[in-house]
Design a protein around this motif. Structure first.
Motif, PDB file in Angstrom:
ATOM      1  N   GLY A   1       0.792  -1.233   0.000  1.00 38.40           N
ATOM      2  CA  GLY A   1       0.000   0.000   0.000  1.00 38.40           C
ATOM      3  C   GLY A   1       0.817   1.272   0.000  1.00 38.40           C
ATOM      4  O   GLY A   1       0.477   2.233   0.675  1.00 38.40           O
ATOM      5  N   PHE A   2       1.902   1.284  -0.755  1.00 35.76           N
ATOM      6  CA  PHE A   2       2.668   2.520  -0.886  1.00 35.76           C
ATOM      7  C   PHE A   2       2.887   2.837  -2.360  1.00 35.76           C
ATOM      8  O   PHE A   2       2.786   1.973  -3.217  1.00 35.76           O
ATOM      9  CB  PHE A   2       3.985   2.470  -0.100  1.00 35.76           C
ATOM     10  CG  PHE A   2       5.034   1.518  -0.630  1.00 35.76           C
ATOM     11  CD1 PHE A   2       5.977   1.932  -1.562  1.00 35.76           C
ATOM     12  CD2 PHE A   2       5.096   0.206  -0.167  1.00 35.76           C
ATOM     13  CE1 PHE A   2       6.949   1.064  -2.026  1.00 35.76           C
ATOM     14  CE2 PHE A   2       6.077  -0.666  -0.615  1.00 35.76           C
ATOM     15  CZ  PHE A   2       7.008  -0.238  -1.561  1.00 35.76           C
ATOM     16  N   ASP A   3       3.178   4.117  -2.622  1.00 36.88           N
ATOM     17  CA  ASP A   3       3.412   4.587  -3.976  1.00 36.88           C
ATOM     18  C   ASP A   3       4.849   4.242  -4.369  1.00 36.88           C
ATOM     19  O   ASP A   3       5.795   4.799  -3.801  1.00 36.88           O
ATOM     20  CB  ASP A   3       3.186   6.097  -4.047  1.00 36.88           C
ATOM     21  CG  ASP A   3       3.356   6.682  -5.429  1.00 36.88           C
ATOM     22  OD1 ASP A   3       4.226   6.207  -6.192  1.00 36.88           O
ATOM     23  OD2 ASP A   3       2.632   7.632  -5.754  1.00 36.88           O
ATOM     24  N   PRO A   4       5.039   3.343  -5.326  1.00 39.74           N
ATOM     25  CA  PRO A   4       6.390   2.905  -5.670  1.00 39.74           C
ATOM     26  C   PRO A   4       7.259   4.018  -6.249  1.00 39.74           C
ATOM     27  O   PRO A   4       8.458   4.076  -5.977  1.00 39.74           O
ATOM     28  CB  PRO A   4       6.168   1.785  -6.684  1.00 39.74           C
ATOM     29  CG  PRO A   4       4.808   2.010  -7.222  1.00 39.74           C
ATOM     30  CD  PRO A   4       4.023   2.670  -6.138  1.00 39.74           C
ATOM     31  N   ALA A   5       6.668   4.929  -7.015  1.00 45.01           N
ATOM     32  CA  ALA A   5       7.438   6.027  -7.602  1.00 45.01           C
ATOM     33  C   ALA A   5       7.912   6.992  -6.526  1.00 45.01           C
ATOM     34  O   ALA A   5       9.079   7.412  -6.522  1.00 45.01           O
ATOM     35  CB  ALA A   5       6.606   6.754  -8.652  1.00 45.01           C
ATOM     36  N   GLU A   6       7.029   7.347  -5.613  1.00 41.42           N
ATOM     37  CA  GLU A   6       7.405   8.255  -4.526  1.00 41.42           C
ATOM     38  C   GLU A   6       8.484   7.637  -3.636  1.00 41.42           C
ATOM     39  O   GLU A   6       9.406   8.325  -3.190  1.00 41.42           O
ATOM     40  CB  GLU A   6       6.185   8.639  -3.686  1.00 41.42           C
ATOM     41  CG  GLU A   6       5.284   9.632  -4.353  1.00 41.42           C
ATOM     42  CD  GLU A   6       5.977  10.940  -4.692  1.00 41.42           C
ATOM     43  OE1 GLU A   6       6.711  11.492  -3.856  1.00 41.42           O
ATOM     44  OE2 GLU A   6       5.783  11.407  -5.835  1.00 41.42           O
ATOM     45  N   ALA A   7       8.373   6.351  -3.381  1.00 38.24           N
ATOM     46  CA  ALA A   7       9.364   5.671  -2.549  1.00 38.24           C
ATOM     47  C   ALA A   7      10.735   5.689  -3.220  1.00 38.24           C
ATOM     48  O   ALA A   7      11.758   5.914  -2.555  1.00 38.24           O
ATOM     49  CB  ALA A   7       8.923   4.241  -2.258  1.00 38.24           C
ATOM     50  N   LEU A   8      10.779   5.480  -4.542  1.00 37.22           N
ATOM     51  CA  LEU A   8      12.058   5.531  -5.254  1.00 37.22           C
ATOM     52  C   LEU A   8      12.631   6.940  -5.262  1.00 37.22           C
ATOM     53  O   LEU A   8      13.842   7.125  -5.121  1.00 37.22           O
ATOM     54  CB  LEU A   8      11.897   5.008  -6.681  1.00 37.22           C
ATOM     55  CG  LEU A   8      11.706   3.505  -6.811  1.00 37.22           C
ATOM     56  CD1 LEU A   8      11.544   3.123  -8.277  1.00 37.22           C
ATOM     57  CD2 LEU A   8      12.855   2.734  -6.183  1.00 37.22           C
TER      58      LEU A   8
END
Length: 80
Positions: free
Chosen positions: A65-72
């Protein structure tokens, strides 16, 4: 090109995934069941013994449940 398994960048990605899973209140077993895998799959991923490809990363991010782009983006900014 250097191998990524065991690199600093790989360790940072593994730490991010583990942190996001724990923040979501999920166990390794919860994530594994949602992925249709065994708990050992998630354990190997989180211990850095297993490389994660882009498609797996996107699926794991969706399950947790997290945004993969924001995490990167966060990982990149922390590395600079």
């Amino acid at each position: 090109m250097q191998k990524t398994l065991g690199s600093g960048a790989h360790a940072a990605l593994v730490a991010l995934i583990t942190e996001k899973r724990k923040a979501a209140g999920l166990t390794q077993d919860d994530v594994a069941m949602a992925l249709g895998e065994h708990q050992s799959f998630v354990a190997r991923l989180e211990s850095g013994q297993r490389r994660i490809d882009v498609i797996e990363y996107l699926t794991v991010a969706q399950v947790i449940g997290f945004d993969p782009a924001e995490a990167l983006k966060q990982l990149i900014s922390e590395a600079e």
